[in-house]
Design an enzyme around this catalytic site. Structure first.
Site, mmCIF file in Angstrom:
data_model
loop_
_atom_site.group_PDB
_atom_site.id
_atom_site.type_symbol
_atom_site.label_atom_id
_atom_site.label_comp_id
_atom_site.label_asym_id
_atom_site.label_seq_id
_atom_site.Cartn_x
_atom_site.Cartn_y
_atom_site.Cartn_z
ATOM 1 N N GLU A 110 -14.361 -0.551 -1.440
ATOM 2 C CA GLU A 110 -14.549 -0.586 0.015
ATOM 3 C C GLU A 110 -15.841 0.115 0.418
ATOM 4 O O GLU A 110 -16.094 1.266 0.037
ATOM 5 C CB GLU A 110 -13.344 0.073 0.718
ATOM 6 N N ASP A 146 0.848 -1.194 0.000
ATOM 7 C CA ASP A 146 0.000 0.000 0.000
ATOM 8 C C ASP A 146 0.880 1.240 0.000
ATOM 9 O O ASP A 146 1.760 1.385 0.861
ATOM 10 C CB ASP A 146 -0.833 -0.004 1.293
ATOM 11 N N LYS A 191 -0.690 -0.616 -4.245
ATOM 12 C CA LYS A 191 -2.083 -0.159 -4.248
ATOM 13 C C LYS A 191 -2.073 1.322 -3.917
ATOM 14 O O LYS A 191 -1.278 1.772 -3.082
ATOM 15 C CB LYS A 191 -2.913 -0.919 -3.207
HETATM 16 O O1 KIV Z 1 -4.874 -0.844 4.321
HETATM 17 C C1 KIV Z 1 -5.650 -1.790 4.146
HETATM 18 O O2 KIV Z 1 -5.658 -2.778 4.875
HETATM 19 C C2 KIV Z 1 -6.588 -1.682 3.033
HETATM 20 C C3 KIV Z 1 -7.659 -2.710 2.951
HETATM 21 C C4 KIV Z 1 -8.708 -2.375 3.933
HETATM 22 C C5 KIV Z 1 -8.194 -2.837 1.577
HETATM 23 O O3 KIV Z 1 -6.506 -0.776 2.253
#
Ligand code: KIV
Length: 268
Positions: A184, A85, A115
């Site tokens: 989400e 992320d 992501k």
């Molecule tokens: O940071 C995270 O865990 C997420 C998920 C909730 C998709 O973005």
């Protein structure tokens, strides 16, 4: 040991009607456990800001912290496709900044993809990162990094206009080259519509059963984080109770001189 899925193999799952499984992991041990469970993909989510580091928002986690955790997950899950992320502020300033930081997740973190949050507004950055050679998973609906702008943690896409915008967001990400999109906190009917509207897989969290895959937060699923359990979370275990019971037993046995006994001591 199962073979690591490649991106083309993951993308094949939607047309084949096979659900994609994704779980967050934050360190060596959870990476290892998630891989052992045969989950298709791991997300090193910035949710670790809250679940692991104890912040009250995801916006406080830094690039260096995310890289540190991504490396640890990679060491535990060498045979799983890992998505890192991108933290708040690491891709929002310019396409150059986004490409540079996304590349760091691959080169220094060992991630297979990144992501980032946002639909139409993130399309340009998404296209730049993909062009830079890093696969991107989009994230629309409730986007925790910009939750203040959304007015809090609530279900998105409830008005006709908001629903139309989310469909447009998903299409913009597909056009930008994202390989998939996280949905989400979106009503399940709308999530089904978005899933039909794009050829890339949708990964739902609080978006009902009609997405192409599902992701949940590890700490929620195994019952380690119960400060707040959202409606869409199913707790498959209550590890917090098991752990506290074990720790209490250790404390009692040490206090009573029961542990360590001969069995757990060296002789000679
Ligand atoms: O940071 C995270 O865990 C997420 C998920 C909730 C998709 O973005």
């Amino acid at each position: 040991m199962a073979k690591k899925l490649t991106l083309p193999e993951i993308l094949q799952m939607k047309p084949q009607g096979r659900k994609i499984t994704m779980m967050t992991a934050y360190d060596y041990t959870t990476g290892m456990l998630v891989e052992k469970a045969g989950i298709d993909t791991i997300l090193v989510g910035d949710s670790l800001a809250m679940t692991v580091l104890g912040y009250d928002s995801t916006v406080f986690v830094t690039m260096e912290e995310m890289l540190h955790h991504t490396r640890a997950v990679k060491r535990g899950a060498k045979n799983t496709f890992i998505i890192a992320d991108m933290p708040f502020g690491s891709y929002n300033a310019s396409c150059e900044q986004a490409v540079m930081n996304a590349s760091r997740f691959v080169r220094e973190g060992g991630a297979d993809a990144v992501k980032l949050e946002g639909g139409v507004v993130a399309a340009e950055v998404t296209a730049a990162v993909v062009k830079g050679g890093v696969p991107v998973l989009g994230h629309i609906g409730l986007t925790p990094q910009t939750v203040t702008q959304l007015g809090g943690f609530k279900v998105q896409g409830k008005t006709e206009e908001a629903a139309r915008q989310l469909i447009e967001d998903a299409r913009a990400l597909e056009e930008a080259g994202a390989f998939g999109v996280v949905l989400e906190c979106i009503p399940m009917g709308l999530a089904a519509e978005i899933t039909k509207a794009v050829s890339i897989p949708t990964i739902g969290i609080g978006a009902g059963p009609y997405c192409d895959g599902q992701v949940l937060v590890y700490n929620d699923v195994v019952g380690l984080f119960d400060k707040f359990v959202p409606k869409f979370v199913k707790q498959y275990a209550k590890l917090d109770e098991i752990i506290v019971t074990g720790l209490e037993k250790f404390r009692e046995e040490v206090q009573q001189g029961i542990f360590p006994d001969e069995e757990h001591s060296f002789k000679g």
